[in-house]
Scaffold this motif. Structure first.
Motif, PDB file in Angstrom:
ATOM      1  N   CYS A 192       0.847  -1.196   0.000  1.00 40.32           N
ATOM      2  CA  CYS A 192       0.000   0.000   0.000  1.00 40.32           C
ATOM      3  C   CYS A 192       0.885   1.250   0.000  1.00 40.32           C
ATOM      4  N   GLY A 193       0.338   2.340  -0.485  1.00 40.29           N
ATOM      5  CA  GLY A 193       0.993   3.646  -0.390  1.00 40.29           C
ATOM      6  C   GLY A 193       2.395   3.637  -0.971  1.00 40.29           C
ATOM      7  N   THR A 194       3.311   4.190  -0.213  1.00 37.43           N
ATOM      8  CA  THR A 194       4.704   4.255  -0.649  1.00 37.43           C
ATOM      9  C   THR A 194       5.265   2.857  -0.926  1.00 37.43           C
ATOM     10  N   SER A 195       4.879   1.891  -0.113  1.00 40.67           N
ATOM     11  CA  SER A 195       5.378   0.530  -0.326  1.00 40.67           C
ATOM     12  C   SER A 195       4.851  -0.028  -1.645  1.00 40.67           C
TER      13      SER A 195
ATOM     14  N   SER B  29       6.164  -3.927   3.172  1.00 41.83           N
ATOM     15  CA  SER B  29       5.576  -3.029   4.173  1.00 41.83           C
ATOM     16  C   SER B  29       6.662  -2.513   5.109  1.00 41.83           C
ATOM     17  N   GLN B  30       6.662  -1.226   5.356  1.00 43.69           N
ATOM     18  CA  GLN B  30       7.588  -0.659   6.334  1.00 43.69           C
ATOM     19  C   GLN B  30       7.249  -1.212   7.707  1.00 43.69           C
ATOM     20  N   SER B  31       5.999  -1.041   8.111  1.00 44.94           N
ATOM     21  CA  SER B  31       5.599  -1.404   9.482  1.00 44.94           C
ATOM     22  C   SER B  31       5.434  -2.892   9.672  1.00 44.94           C
TER      23      SER B  31
ATOM     24  N   THR C 187       0.368  -3.329   8.281  1.00 43.76           N
ATOM     25  CA  THR C 187      -0.708  -2.762   7.469  1.00 43.76           C
ATOM     26  C   THR C 187      -1.784  -3.827   7.218  1.00 43.76           C
TER      27      THR C 187
ATOM     28  N   VAL D  24       5.367  10.263   9.507  1.00 42.20           N
ATOM     29  CA  VAL D  24       4.245   9.569   8.862  1.00 42.20           C
ATOM     30  C   VAL D  24       4.504   9.427   7.355  1.00 42.20           C
TER      31      VAL D  24
ATOM     32  N   SER E  12       6.554   8.353   4.548  1.00 41.18           N
ATOM     33  CA  SER E  12       7.623   7.366   4.450  1.00 41.18           C
ATOM     34  C   SER E  12       8.706   7.840   3.480  1.00 41.18           C
TER      35      SER E  12
ATOM     36  N   LYS F 229       3.994  12.187  -1.648  1.00 37.99           N
ATOM     37  CA  LYS F 229       4.691  12.930  -0.589  1.00 37.99           C
ATOM     38  C   LYS F 229       4.122  14.334  -0.482  1.00 37.99           C
TER      39      LYS F 229
ATOM     40  N   GLU G 197       0.391  14.393   0.829  1.00 40.50           N
ATOM     41  CA  GLU G 197       0.099  13.956   2.202  1.00 40.50           C
ATOM     42  C   GLU G 197       0.626  14.909   3.261  1.00 40.50           C
TER      43      GLU G 197
HETATM   44  O1  M6R Z   1       3.860   0.270   6.771  1.00 41.34           O
HETATM   45  P1  M6R Z   1       3.514   0.160   5.311  1.00 41.34           P
HETATM   46  O2  M6R Z   1       4.686   0.321   4.422  1.00 41.34           O
HETATM   47  O3  M6R Z   1       2.743  -1.084   4.993  1.00 41.34           O
HETATM   48  O4  M6R Z   1       2.544   1.373   5.039  1.00 41.34           O
HETATM   49  C1  M6R Z   1       1.940   1.543   3.801  1.00 41.34           C
HETATM   50  C2  M6R Z   1       1.336   2.914   3.663  1.00 41.34           C
HETATM   51  O5  M6R Z   1       0.364   3.114   4.653  1.00 41.34           O
HETATM   52  C3  M6R Z   1       2.379   4.024   3.769  1.00 41.34           C
HETATM   53  O6  M6R Z   1       3.387   3.865   2.823  1.00 41.34           O
HETATM   54  C4  M6R Z   1       1.707   5.394   3.572  1.00 41.34           C
HETATM   55  O7  M6R Z   1       1.237   5.533   2.280  1.00 41.34           O
HETATM   56  C5  M6R Z   1       2.681   6.522   3.930  1.00 41.34           C
HETATM   57  N1  M6R Z   1       1.996   7.562   4.643  1.00 41.34           N
HETATM   58  C6  M6R Z   1       3.309   7.133   2.728  1.00 41.34           C
HETATM   59  O8  M6R Z   1       4.179   8.170   3.058  1.00 41.34           O
END
Ligand code: M6R
Length: 613
Positions: free
Chosen positions: A305-308, A352-354, A357, A403, A405, A490, A493
């Motif tokens: 999702c998102g940046t990932s 995923s960073q976290s 998600t 927030v 990424s 970027k 957001e």
């Molecule tokens: O933790 P994740 O990489 O799974 O999160 C995915 C997105 O929620 C995250 O990249 C979001 O889009 C960021 N706010 C982007 O800067």
């Protein structure tokens, strides 16, 4: 998405809860609250940031050595005092904090209301407090049993902490789908949190509660972990690998700026021990057992999702280029609803960073159920994703708190590049000499990122020129396209400017209608065989009096005549260009947001990890 914290011990709970909530504030900042058990049950909550709660606590202090706290990202009900956690039931004896979503809350609420329960909030969480109270009263069972039975009626995801003034000597915790870590301190102290960052200053000995487990954490003595079926579980005590220093801003105005500047190091760390430029080799320990699967994969599907997701799109290009395997980047949130055709010859890579998600985790579950091999690329060690996948690689980018990424993206792309090179070399789609060339180049990326960061002054003055824009377009071709999407994300957001990313070739199919005098168009136009086409696209924008800001390769003058500003970055392989070209766009978004007075690290309506679907 929502952060929860708990303390059980011999000291005052409130300072631990507040410090923990501050560390968790990145997960949501719509409201915050605490419940503390002392000679009575104290509840304090306030809409907005934790500092509002702190002010309230100064005027209305609480005292007690057991407590729970919550920082909220609103799902059910607007951000307000009545919707802030902790939630209580009618007797005021029970307090509950919750991260997740109770999907059947409306039905449960109706049933409870029909039996005379009066609700004080619009949240899904409040039903849990009423259920616990109702079961305790009607069945005369202790808190632990009431929580177990209440959660038995719940459909959804939760990490929950519950306390009761009838049993002022314990916290009951339970988890399904949302993260929860319990730290074991000295003198039987226990610290409970959504994320290790909130408790690492007290202890590094932790237990990650598993789905469908409960922990009964007493004031004196050891905690007991049980399954929801009331069987004793034997959790493994793990060491929290997190440096306290990494949680500080280290002199930077914002975490985002610090994290942008950390990228020479974080990309280096993502490659450490994995590439050997001298020998021209690349190896990723976490995928060794799956190399044959990857080599023979019919398809590689990235879910994120998102940046990932943008990193996944780069991965799609990298795998098709170097390993000649059909690849596709899927939005995790859509993937699960399209009933995807998947089989045991497909490899799904979740990014995923976290690692928390919800959409990505659901996509992983679905892919596994369909027999695909599922790998993860993840930053947070020990996260749910790292536990739910068959194998994978950590990005080792270090803690990311902003927030928006930034360093997570470049670390993900470098891991994807290494994976694609490794599989390409095993498959023979990449010759040894070409592999060596690429690895030598990859090894230079950290110093080239450092060189791009030197351009911050120029980027700041460009930000000064365009920060009042209402719309912006980002264009790119091939590897420049995912970067264009990331640049637009970027900017929107953190600065709230309407921004769109497009493949440059799509311009003429619609978006060009948006161009008028002064609309800034950011072009990711580093040197490759498509640069002439890019120049033609930019001509079209200039002809309509748009302003062009182009990220180009040092010394490449071909876009000079069609750009208002050129941001030059060092030359690299086209496939690695996202690692460099994204940096000016991150800096641009940052400086625009600062000039607009926006809250860079905590943009409105967002949260760092999105644990709801
Ligand atoms: O933790 P994740 O990489 O799974 O999160 C995915 C997105 O929620 C995250 O990249 C979001 O889009 C960021 N706010 C982007 O800067």
């Amino acid at each position: 998405m929502c952060g929860i914290i708990g303390y059980v011990g011999k000291h005052e709970a409130e300072p631990v809860l507040i410090r923990g909530l501050k560390r968790l504030e990145y997960r949501g900042y719509d409201s915050a609250g605490v419940a503390v058990l002392g000679d009575k049950l104290f509840i304090r909550k306030k809409p907005g940031k934790i500092e509002n709660l702190e002010k309230l606590l100064k005027g209305q202090p609480v005292s007690g050595s057991i407590g729970i706290g919550h920082t909220r990202w609103a799902t059910h009900g607007e951000p307000s005092e009545k919707n802030a956690h902790p939630h209580t039931a009618m007797s005021g004896k029970i307090a509950v904090v919750h991260n997740g979503i109770i999907e059947n809350y409306a039905d449960l609420k109706k049933e409870l209301q029909s039996r005379g329960k009066v609700f004080a909030s619009d949240t899904d969480t409040e039903v849990v407090a009423h259920l616990i109270e109702d079961i305790s009263e009607t069945e005369q069972v202790p808190l632990e049993e009431a929580v177990r039975k209440a959660l038995g009626k719940v459909v959804g995801a939760y990490a929950i902490l519950a306390i009761s003034s009838d049993e002022p000597d314990k916290v009951v915790a339970a988890k399904l789908g949302s993260p929860m870590v319990i730290g074991l301190g000295e003198e039987d102290e226990h610290y409970i949190a959504s994320d290790g960052a909130a408790i690492v200053e007290y202890t590094r000995d932790v237990v990650y509660l598993k789905d469908n487990e409960m922990a009964i954490i007493p004031k004196t003595g050891k905690m007991v972990v049980k399954t929801m079926q009331n069987e004793i579980a034997f959790p493994e005590i793990q060491t929290l690998e997190l440096s306290l220093e990494a949680l500080e801003k280290k002199g930077y105005a914002h975490f985002m700026l610090k994290e942008i500047h950390e990228q020479p190091q974080s990309v280096q760390d993502s490659m450490r021990g994995r590439i050997d430029p001298g020998k021209g080799t690349v190896k990723l320990g976490g995928i060794l057992d799956f190399e044959k699967k990857l080599e023979n994969a019919e398809r590689i599907i990235f879910v994120s999702c998102g940046t990932s997701w943008h990193a996944g799109l780069v991965g799609d290009y990298l795998f098709e280029t170097f390993a000649r395997i059909p690849a596709k980047a899927e939005y995790a949130s859509e993937f699960r609803y399209k009933n995807p055709v998947l089989g045991e010859n497909d490899v799904v890579i979740a990014i995923s960073q976290s690692g928390e998600t919800a959409d990505t985790l659901s996509a992983v579950k679905l892919a596994k159920s369909k027999g695909a091999t599922v790998l993860g690329i993840c930053n947070v060690v020990g996260s749910t994703l790292s536990r739910e996948t068959d194998g994978g690689s950590y990005t080792h980018a270090g803690v990311e708190i902003g927030v928006a990424s930034t360093k997570a993206f470049t670390a993900q792309v470098s891991v994807l590049a290494m994976m694609a090179l490794r599989i390409g070399s095993l498959k023979g789609t990449l010759s040894e000499s070409r592999l060596q060339e690429l690895i030598v180049e990859l090894n230079t990326i950290p110093e080239k990122i450092a060189a791009v960061l030197e351009k911050e002054g120029q980027i700041q003055s460009i930000a000064q020129k365009y920060f009042q824009a209402t719309d912006a377009l980002f264009l790119g071709r091939r590897y420049g396209f995912p970067v264009a999407l990331e640049g637009a994300l970027k900017l929107k957001e953190i600065s709230y400017i309407h921004a769109e990313g497009y493949p440059a070739g799509e311009m003429k199919h619609g978006p060009i209608a948006l161009i008028e005098e002064g609309v800034p168009v950011f072009a990711v136009a580093t040197k490759n065989e498509h640069i002439e086409k890019m120049a033609a696209n930019l001509q079209e924008i200039k002809a309509r009096r748009g302003s062009v800001i182009a990220v180009v390769t040092e010394g490449d003058e071909r876009l000079k005549g069609v750009s208002d500003h050129l941001i030059e970055i060092p030359e690299t392989e086209d496939a690695f260009s996202p690692l460099l070209s994204v940096i000016p766009l991150q800096l641009l978004a940052y400086h625009v947001a600062v000039l607009r007075g926006a809250n860079v690290d905590q943009p409105r309506n967002l949260a760092k990890s999105v644990t709801v679907e």
